[in-house]
Design an enzyme around this catalytic site. Structure first.
Site, mmCIF file in Angstrom:
data_model
loop_
_atom_site.group_PDB
_atom_site.id
_atom_site.type_symbol
_atom_site.label_atom_id
_atom_site.label_comp_id
_atom_site.label_asym_id
_atom_site.label_seq_id
_atom_site.Cartn_x
_atom_site.Cartn_y
_atom_site.Cartn_z
ATOM 1 N N SER A 144 22.937 1.437 10.183
ATOM 2 C CA SER A 144 22.049 2.524 9.754
ATOM 3 C C SER A 144 22.757 3.869 9.683
ATOM 4 O O SER A 144 22.399 4.722 8.864
ATOM 5 C CB SER A 144 20.847 2.630 10.700
ATOM 6 O OG SER A 144 21.272 2.866 12.028
ATOM 7 N N HIS A 150 21.258 8.048 16.427
ATOM 8 C CA HIS A 150 21.631 8.399 15.054
ATOM 9 C C HIS A 150 22.118 9.850 14.978
ATOM 10 O O HIS A 150 21.858 10.646 15.874
ATOM 11 C CB HIS A 150 20.451 8.168 14.112
ATOM 12 C CG HIS A 150 19.990 6.752 14.078
ATOM 13 N ND1 HIS A 150 18.923 6.303 14.831
ATOM 14 C CD2 HIS A 150 20.472 5.670 13.407
ATOM 15 C CE1 HIS A 150 18.754 5.007 14.613
ATOM 16 N NE2 HIS A 150 19.680 4.596 13.761
ATOM 17 N N ASP A 160 18.331 11.491 17.665
ATOM 18 C CA ASP A 160 17.372 10.751 18.491
ATOM 19 C C ASP A 160 18.047 10.029 19.644
ATOM 20 O O ASP A 160 17.462 9.135 20.248
ATOM 21 C CB ASP A 160 16.602 9.743 17.635
ATOM 22 C CG ASP A 160 17.522 8.747 16.928
ATOM 23 O OD1 ASP A 160 18.745 8.771 17.189
ATOM 24 O OD2 ASP A 160 17.027 7.933 16.129
#
EC number: 3.1.-.-
Length: 238
Positions: free
Chosen positions: A18, A192, A189
């Site tokens: 991601s 990330h 967070d």
């Protein structure tokens, strides 16, 4: 009229989880690379959110090569999911030794497709801010499923695998914590990247990429160099 010679853009392929998938968002590190390489190279995002190296190794033959264009560099950016705690997140967890072997297998495959070792760059997972990531986990009804110390073990394994494979490596886990700095500013967070984190990756990755792409020419003539009376003479030449 003879057949036109097709214009081929060289490629940089970003392969990862991601953190790579999100790299083309506003202020993302991938977007910054695209900006630096305009008219010189295609930057191709092959980030797969949630993936670990076990799954990445399986899908890689479906992803590379993208086309017959030359590959100037490939980044391999995994570990943030592999390092998930086995008892808390067995789906994404990959044992440390397997993680290392998977990375080396990825290099072997890329080399088999004509990518030189010198054009492959590993990126380690960044450090994990446990307090912030725990909040994200609790919102999803799960306990904290990663630890910064474990992420560090996977980062170290990534660095070692890079050395054994003869490829370059960007050790984010170490650099973002260098001299005891507050690495929370690099994370949105706890896991990330924030805008500052994306900038950090872009700047440090560029120091590794620059020599690999410095000789790439500007593709197609600058508009001011096009002959207005006979544009074909400028635009159709090799």
């Amino acid at each position: 009229m003879s057949a036109l010679k097709r214009v081929i853009w060289p490629q940089i392929i970003l392969f990862g989880d991601s953190i790579t998938q999100f790299a083309f968002q506003a202020n993302g590190w991938g977007s910054e690379l695209c900006h630096k390489l305009e008219r010189k190279c295609d930057v191709i995002n092959r980030g797969l959110s949630g993936y670990n190296t076990r799954w990445a190794k399986i899908v890689l033959p479906r992803i590379v090569p993208v086309s017959d264009a030359p590959i100037s560099a490939v980044t391999v950016f995994f570990g943030a999911n592999d390092c998930a705690l086995e008892d808390k997140n067995p789906t994404q967890h990959v044992p440390l030794q397997e993680f290392s072997e998977n990375l080396k297998d990825i290099v072997r495959f890329l080399v088999s497709k004509g990518v030189s070792n010198d054009n492959i760059i590993f990126i380690t997972p960044p450090p994990l801010l446990e307090a912030d990531w725990e909040k994200e986990c609790l919102l999803k009804g799960s306990p904290l499923n990663r630890l910064n110390s474990v992420a560090g073990q996977y980062a170290q394994a990534c660095v070692q695998a890079a050395g054994e494979s003869g490829v370059d490596v960007l050790d984010l886990w170490t650099l973002m914590q260098k001299d005891g700095q507050d690495f929370s500013v690099y994370l949105s967070d706890g896991l990330h990247l924030s805008d500052k984190g994306n900038q950090f990756v872009a700047e440090h990755l560029w120091t590794l990429l620059e020599r690999r792409v410095s000789d790439l020419p500007f593709i197609l003539p600058y508009w001011g160099d096009v002959d207005p009376k006979c544009p074909e003479s400028s635009l159709l030449c090799d």
